[in-house]
Design a protein around this motif. Structure first.
Motif, PDB file in Angstrom:
ATOM      1  N   GLY A 151       1.065  -1.191   0.064  1.00 37.42           N
ATOM      2  CA  GLY A 151      -0.003  -0.075   0.014  1.00 37.42           C
ATOM      3  C   GLY A 151       0.982   1.351  -0.065  1.00 37.42           C
ATOM      4  N   VAL A 152       2.134   1.138  -0.346  1.00 35.69           N
ATOM      5  CA  VAL A 152       2.948   2.451  -0.250  1.00 35.69           C
ATOM      6  C   VAL A 152       2.733   3.212  -1.659  1.00 35.69           C
ATOM      7  CG1 VAL A 152       5.371   3.229  -0.733  1.00 35.69           C
ATOM      8  CG2 VAL A 152       4.789   1.263   0.910  1.00 35.69           C
ATOM      9  N   PRO A 153       2.464   4.484  -1.718  1.00 37.90           N
ATOM     10  CA  PRO A 153       2.034   5.150  -2.782  1.00 37.90           C
ATOM     11  C   PRO A 153       3.515   5.158  -3.671  1.00 37.90           C
ATOM     12  CG  PRO A 153       1.577   6.532  -0.877  1.00 37.90           C
ATOM     13  CD  PRO A 153       2.252   5.270  -0.520  1.00 37.90           C
ATOM     14  N   VAL A 154       3.298   4.845  -4.901  1.00 41.08           N
ATOM     15  CA  VAL A 154       4.460   4.673  -5.754  1.00 41.08           C
ATOM     16  C   VAL A 154       4.260   5.058  -7.166  1.00 41.08           C
ATOM     17  CG1 VAL A 154       4.291   2.367  -5.976  1.00 41.08           C
ATOM     18  CG2 VAL A 154       6.438   3.038  -6.288  1.00 41.08           C
ATOM     19  N   VAL A 155       5.084   5.765  -7.823  1.00 46.07           N
ATOM     20  CA  VAL A 155       5.141   6.127  -9.365  1.00 46.07           C
ATOM     21  C   VAL A 155       6.427   5.854  -9.974  1.00 46.07           C
ATOM     22  CG1 VAL A 155       3.466   7.652  -8.668  1.00 46.07           C
ATOM     23  CG2 VAL A 155       5.547   8.586  -9.049  1.00 46.07           C
ATOM     24  N   THR A 156       6.415   5.736 -11.368  1.00 45.62           N
ATOM     25  CA  THR A 156       7.724   5.291 -11.962  1.00 45.62           C
ATOM     26  C   THR A 156       8.032   6.556 -12.847  1.00 45.62           C
ATOM     27  OG1 THR A 156       6.748   3.959 -13.557  1.00 45.62           O
ATOM     28  CG2 THR A 156       7.430   3.037 -11.751  1.00 45.62           C
ATOM     29  N   ALA A 157       9.386   6.770 -13.144  1.00 44.94           N
ATOM     30  CA  ALA A 157       9.796   7.622 -14.150  1.00 44.94           C
ATOM     31  C   ALA A 157      10.063   6.662 -15.245  1.00 44.94           C
ATOM     32  CB  ALA A 157      10.862   8.596 -13.802  1.00 44.94           C
ATOM     33  N   GLY A 158       9.340   6.418 -16.302  1.00 44.11           N
ATOM     34  CA  GLY A 158       9.398   5.503 -17.281  1.00 44.11           C
ATOM     35  C   GLY A 158       8.319   4.361 -16.996  1.00 44.11           C
ATOM     36  N   ARG A 159       7.899   3.998 -18.183  1.00 42.68           N
ATOM     37  CA  ARG A 159       6.638   2.976 -18.240  1.00 42.68           C
ATOM     38  C   ARG A 159       6.954   1.670 -17.709  1.00 42.68           C
ATOM     39  NH1 ARG A 159       4.895  -0.243 -21.555  1.00 42.68           N
ATOM     40  NH2 ARG A 159       6.368   0.166 -23.216  1.00 42.68           N
ATOM     41  N   PRO A 160       6.181   1.356 -16.578  1.00 39.37           N
ATOM     42  CA  PRO A 160       6.465  -0.337 -16.218  1.00 39.37           C
ATOM     43  C   PRO A 160       5.877  -1.029 -17.366  1.00 39.37           C
ATOM     44  CG  PRO A 160       4.715   0.857 -14.721  1.00 39.37           C
ATOM     45  CD  PRO A 160       5.084   1.851 -15.579  1.00 39.37           C
ATOM     46  N   SER A 161       6.560  -2.158 -17.582  1.00 43.55           N
ATOM     47  CA  SER A 161       5.942  -3.037 -18.595  1.00 43.55           C
ATOM     48  C   SER A 161       4.644  -3.692 -18.446  1.00 43.55           C
ATOM     49  CB  SER A 161       7.003  -4.119 -18.953  1.00 43.55           C
ATOM     50  OG  SER A 161       8.228  -3.437 -19.308  1.00 43.55           O
ATOM     51  N   ASP A 162       4.297  -3.868 -17.058  1.00 43.58           N
ATOM     52  CA  ASP A 162       3.105  -4.334 -16.669  1.00 43.58           C
ATOM     53  C   ASP A 162       1.871  -3.418 -16.415  1.00 43.58           C
ATOM     54  OD1 ASP A 162       3.966  -3.358 -14.313  1.00 43.58           O
ATOM     55  OD2 ASP A 162       4.113  -5.113 -13.139  1.00 43.58           O
ATOM     56  N   GLY A 163       2.201  -2.098 -16.622  1.00 41.26           N
ATOM     57  CA  GLY A 163       1.363  -1.004 -16.530  1.00 41.26           C
ATOM     58  C   GLY A 163       0.455  -0.960 -15.144  1.00 41.26           C
ATOM     59  N   THR A 164       1.253  -1.660 -13.927  1.00 38.99           N
ATOM     60  CA  THR A 164       0.675  -1.785 -12.536  1.00 38.99           C
ATOM     61  C   THR A 164       0.679  -0.353 -11.922  1.00 38.99           C
ATOM     62  OG1 THR A 164       2.545  -2.685 -11.684  1.00 38.99           O
ATOM     63  CG2 THR A 164       0.751  -4.001 -12.287  1.00 38.99           C
ATOM     64  N   MET A 165       1.367   0.671 -12.187  1.00 38.52           N
ATOM     65  CA  MET A 165       1.734   1.822 -11.468  1.00 38.52           C
ATOM     66  C   MET A 165       1.509   3.091 -12.312  1.00 38.52           C
ATOM     67  SD  MET A 165       5.426   0.522  -9.493  1.00 38.52           S
ATOM     68  CE  MET A 165       5.745  -0.486 -10.990  1.00 38.52           C
ATOM     69  N   PRO A 166       0.957   4.159 -11.634  1.00 34.51           N
ATOM     70  CA  PRO A 166       1.172   5.411 -12.207  1.00 34.51           C
ATOM     71  C   PRO A 166       2.660   5.696 -12.940  1.00 34.51           C
ATOM     72  CG  PRO A 166       0.040   5.608 -10.302  1.00 34.51           C
ATOM     73  CD  PRO A 166       0.676   4.313 -10.191  1.00 34.51           C
ATOM     74  N   SER A 167       2.489   6.255 -13.888  1.00 37.36           N
ATOM     75  CA  SER A 167       4.016   6.486 -14.655  1.00 37.36           C
ATOM     76  C   SER A 167       3.953   7.918 -15.450  1.00 37.36           C
ATOM     77  CB  SER A 167       4.529   5.309 -15.331  1.00 37.36           C
ATOM     78  OG  SER A 167       3.691   5.231 -16.403  1.00 37.36           O
ATOM     79  N   VAL A 168       5.229   8.389 -15.693  1.00 40.64           N
ATOM     80  CA  VAL A 168       5.529   9.410 -16.697  1.00 40.64           C
ATOM     81  C   VAL A 168       6.549   8.741 -17.519  1.00 40.64           C
ATOM     82  CG1 VAL A 168       6.168  11.755 -17.019  1.00 40.64           C
ATOM     83  CG2 VAL A 168       4.714  11.227 -15.113  1.00 40.64           C
ATOM     84  N   ASP A 169       6.462   8.949 -18.676  1.00 36.69           N
ATOM     85  CA  ASP A 169       7.494   8.356 -19.747  1.00 36.69           C
ATOM     86  C   ASP A 169       7.668   9.357 -20.876  1.00 36.69           C
ATOM     87  OD1 ASP A 169       9.113   6.487 -20.646  1.00 36.69           O
ATOM     88  OD2 ASP A 169       7.631   4.977 -21.255  1.00 36.69           O
ATOM     89  N   VAL A 170       8.690   9.131 -21.632  1.00 42.64           N
ATOM     90  CA  VAL A 170       8.752   9.720 -22.855  1.00 42.64           C
ATOM     91  C   VAL A 170       8.571   9.019 -23.976  1.00 42.64           C
ATOM     92  CG1 VAL A 170      10.742  11.183 -21.874  1.00 42.64           C
ATOM     93  CG2 VAL A 170      11.291   9.028 -23.266  1.00 42.64           C
ATOM     94  N   ASP A 171       8.311   9.752 -25.207  1.00 42.42           N
ATOM     95  CA  ASP A 171       7.936   8.797 -26.385  1.00 42.42           C
ATOM     96  C   ASP A 171       9.010   8.259 -27.140  1.00 42.42           C
ATOM     97  OD1 ASP A 171       6.456   7.955 -28.861  1.00 42.42           O
ATOM     98  OD2 ASP A 171       6.608   9.838 -29.697  1.00 42.42           O
TER      99      ASP A 171
END
Length: 339
Positions: free
Chosen positions: A149-169
């Motif tokens: 339950g820890v709030p977590v985001v990624t810089a870069g898209r996670p392959s499984d799409g389970t976390m909010p993320s910001v990515d580049v094209d």
């Protein structure tokens, strides 16, 4: 003496009853947009049937704010402190956290023990949330943080799409780089790739494939070699490609650091750049302007990537809904002398 009192249901019990994993059950109960409505309904039904009650002490602990956020980078100190990509990410993250009155905690876990330490640190409430960068698909830490339950985001898209993320094209940038090679008359195209257990690595390969296939050119496994996003790896991969495809005349290299190694390998092989072989990189790091010849590359907004991930986490901490799809920042082709 044993008690006949039934054991309270746990999150594991709820997950088993709903037929999902513990992490999915946790996300469903906390309203994560990464969980489909059908799965959420099944988890809520299981929780109701089992009379599941979350651990209120743990919830109370998580509701207290520490005033700090962890940036977790599973790379070595040598990579993080010498690579301008990570310094750009750090600038962006720190700027946003400073404006929000929060402190930055940097962690570079490389072993299971270090990952467990970060997990416990976050779960025990010593940081308010976690920003992950450069995570590989095989890294168990993201799933462990989500399950807790820890709030977590990624810089870069996670392959499984389970976390909010910001990515580049990454895909579009790689496609533009390869199209530039094709427009310049190159027809025997190869690519030095990044690791294929990271979305940046796979997306850049996909962009290369898009452009090569659209031009009616060959797309075969021998045209690709993994350079691991390091200069040494780029050198080794370029030598491998020269041996496999001696008539190559265009190279898309999935990072500028690997491109530095690839250019060195081409010089050692007596290939002129761009006369014999045109080379395009990705990132537009400062070193790109100082390579010989100066590197044509794809510029990605590195500092904005760090800022965007931090804003996303701050929104999550404030209770705002997170986007269902990754936020994607644009890239730009920068033409110099190498292609």
């Amino acid at each position: 003496m044993t008690s006949d009192r039934p054991r309270p249901a746990t999150l594991v019990d709820v997950a088993a009853r709903a037929g999902v994993g513990r992490g999915t059950a946790s996300r469903a109960l906390t309203g994560s947009p990464a969980v489909s409505p059908g799965v959420r309904a099944a988890v809520l039904k299981a929780a109701d049937e089992l009379d599941y009650r979350p651990n209120l002490a743990a919830r109370s602990l998580r509701s207290r704010r520490s005033g700090s956020v962890a940036l977790v980078v599973p790379e070595t100190e040598d990579v993080v402190f010498t690579d301008s990509f990570f310094s750009g990410i750090l600038r962006g993250v720190n700027a946003e956290l400073t404006d929000a009155g929060l402190l930055l905690v940097l962690s570079l876990p490389r072993t299971d023990a270090q990952r467990h330490q970060i997990e416990r640190h976050a779960v025990d409430g010593h940081v308010d949330g976690v920003i992950l960068i450069s995570a590989h698909d095989t890294d168990p830490l993201p799933a462990a943080l989500l399950a807790a339950g820890v709030p977590v985001v990624t810089a870069g898209r996670p392959s499984d799409g389970t976390m909010p993320s910001v990515d580049v094209d990454n895909r579009g940038g790689a496609r533009a780089a390869t199209e530039h090679l094709i427009t310049g008359g190159r027809r025997r195209l190869v690519s030095v790739t990044g690791p294929q257990d990271m979305s940046a690595g796979t997306d850049r390969v996909t962009g290369w494939r898009d452009a090569v296939a659209a031009a009616g050119l060959a797309v075969t496994p021998d045209l690709l070699a993994d350079g691991g996003f390091t200069e040494e790896g780029g050198h080794h991969a370029m030598r491998q490609l020269l041996a496999a495809v001696p008539d190559l005349d265009g190279v898309f290299v999935a990072s500028d650091l690997m491109a530095a190694g690839a250019l060195a390998a081409l010089r050692e092989a007596g290939r002129d750049v761009p006369g014999d072989v045109a080379v395009v990189g990705f990132d537009d790091r400062p070193l790109a302007r100082h390579l010989s010849p100066p590197l044509t590359t794809v510029r990605q907004p590195i500092e904005d990537l760090g800022r965007g991930a931090t804003r996303l986490l701050l929104g999550l901490l404030a209770g705002r809904p997170t986007p269902a799809a990754p936020l994607v920042l644009p890239t730009e082709l920068v033409v110099r002398e190498s292609a």
